[in-house]
Design a protein around this motif. Structure first.
Motif, PDB file in Angstrom:
ATOM      1  N   ALA A  75     -32.391  -4.936   1.662  1.00 47.86           N
ATOM      2  CA  ALA A  75     -31.086  -5.138   1.028  1.00 47.86           C
ATOM      3  C   ALA A  75     -31.142  -6.262   0.005  1.00 47.86           C
ATOM      4  O   ALA A  75     -30.591  -6.149  -1.098  1.00 47.86           O
ATOM      5  N   LEU A  76     -31.811  -7.364   0.342  1.00 48.65           N
ATOM      6  CA  LEU A  76     -31.923  -8.484  -0.586  1.00 48.65           C
ATOM      7  C   LEU A  76     -32.722  -8.098  -1.826  1.00 48.65           C
ATOM      8  O   LEU A  76     -32.400  -8.522  -2.946  1.00 48.65           O
ATOM      9  N   GLN A  77     -33.751  -7.278  -1.651  1.00 56.01           N
ATOM     10  CA  GLN A  77     -34.536  -6.826  -2.799  1.00 56.01           C
ATOM     11  C   GLN A  77     -33.694  -5.948  -3.724  1.00 56.01           C
ATOM     12  O   GLN A  77     -33.802  -6.033  -4.953  1.00 56.01           O
ATOM     13  N   ARG A  78     -32.856  -5.096  -3.120  1.00 49.71           N
ATOM     14  CA  ARG A  78     -31.999  -4.241  -3.946  1.00 49.71           C
ATOM     15  C   ARG A  78     -30.949  -5.066  -4.695  1.00 49.71           C
ATOM     16  O   ARG A  78     -30.616  -4.766  -5.845  1.00 49.71           O
ATOM     17  N   ILE A  79     -30.421  -6.088  -4.048  1.00 51.20           N
ATOM     18  CA  ILE A  79     -29.466  -6.976  -4.720  1.00 51.20           C
ATOM     19  C   ILE A  79     -30.138  -7.685  -5.896  1.00 51.20           C
ATOM     20  O   ILE A  79     -29.575  -7.803  -6.990  1.00 51.20           O
ATOM     21  N   ALA A  80     -31.383  -8.157  -5.657  1.00 50.74           N
ATOM     22  CA  ALA A  80     -32.108  -8.842  -6.731  1.00 50.74           C
ATOM     23  C   ALA A  80     -32.387  -7.904  -7.891  1.00 50.74           C
ATOM     24  O   ALA A  80     -32.246  -8.279  -9.068  1.00 50.74           O
TER      25      ALA A  80
END
Length: 305
Positions: A75-80
């Motif tokens: 999820a954090l990678q997609r947000i980034a």
């Protein structure tokens, strides 16, 4: 959004799960050791699941924590990635222009390809209507209005003055077109809300009798009736000039008369922007080019203003 833990807590958790150390996670995220520890405690309280096994002062991620870390990391990678995409996207400015439909259809729209070629970074939003818009309330950056230019609460710049001309379709009356003023008023006229009196006075003839036959209160409908050969009309040059140049209409007489309501660029100070200034500059240039094409009447009237 109670189901969504704070991003700071998720970042701290993901870093500890990946690095296996609160100290290393604090160094990577540039926060204190105690901040990381507090984030982990608050995260476990919010999700209601123990994510680490504690041995003295050490932490060891458990099975629930490993599974959660996989999803959080994704999820954090997609947000980034979403953040990078929106940051890399070219900035598109938007400007809103309000105007009357007939002017928009017959004067502005044919010229718009030049604006789009010149300002591809600007999205132009057109609002057509016959009412006087409340510019700030409706989010309007520029309005083109006809009138005296003395509206309260706005700033007005003269765009150009207009004139009435007499037009017909080339095939009107089987192609046998009237050209003298008297022959024109003796033909089938399509009346609008405007009076023929001023034109007839300038032509030196009596005005036509009371309106009979076809009377239309909308310029777009009137021009379509004229284009179909149903009669002769007195209309603003700004509305018919393009059709005359294309050969769809014919100006029957050189006699023209001033239209009493000039076109104005209307703005308010609170909507100033680079996009608005670019649109206004382009409109002024197009108006200047239009005036050159319609001289000498326009040039003389403009000078007398």
């Amino acid at each position: 959004m109670a189901d969504y833990p704070p991003v700071a807590a998720l970042r701290s958790f993901e870093a500890v799960a990946r690095l296996g150390s609160v100290t290393q996670a604090a160094q990577e995220l540039h926060v204190s050791h105690s901040a990381i520890s507090q984030h982990l405690k608050s995260l476990e309280l919010q999700v209601g699941v123990k994510l680490f096994n504690r041995h003295g002062r050490g932490l060891l991620i458990n099975e629930e924590g490993r599974l959660y870390a996989l999803h959080v990391r994704d999820a954090l990678q997609r947000i980034a990635e979403a953040t990078r995409l929106v940051q890399a996207r070219p900035r598109v400015a938007e400007v809103t222009l309000a105007l009357v439909p007939s002017f928009g259809s017959h004067w502005l729209i044919p010229r718009l390809p030049r604006f789009r070629a010149r300002c591809p970074h600007i999205t132009l939003r057109l609002i057509a209507g016959l009412t006087l818009n409340d510019l700030p309330q409706q989010g309007i950056d520029v309005a083109i209005r006809m009138g005296k230019g003395d509206w309260e609460g706005v700033q007005s710049q003269l765009l150009f003055r207009d004139e009435y001309v007499v037009v017909a379709a080339p095939n009107f009356n089987g192609g046998v077109l009237p050209h003298t003023p008297q022959a024109i008023v003796d033909s089938a006229l399509i009346f609008s809300m405007e009076s023929w009196q001023a034109w007839c006075d300038k032509a030196g003839i009596a005005a036509p009798p009371a309106r009979s036959g076809l009377c239309i209160n909308d310029s777009n409908l009137l021009l379509e009736a004229v284009r179909l050969g149903q009669g002769i009309a007195l209309e603003r040059r700004s509305v018919v000039q393009a059709a005359i140049q294309r050969g769809e209409l014919v100006q029957l007489s050189p006699v023209s008369v001033a239209y009493p309501w000039p076109y104005w660029l209307v703005t308010t100070p609170d909507r100033d922007s680079d996009a608005r200034r670019e649109l206004i500059g382009w409109l002024q240039e197009e108006a200047a080019s239009y005036l050159q094409l319609t001289e000498p009447w326009q040039a003389g009237s403009h000078a007398d203003a």
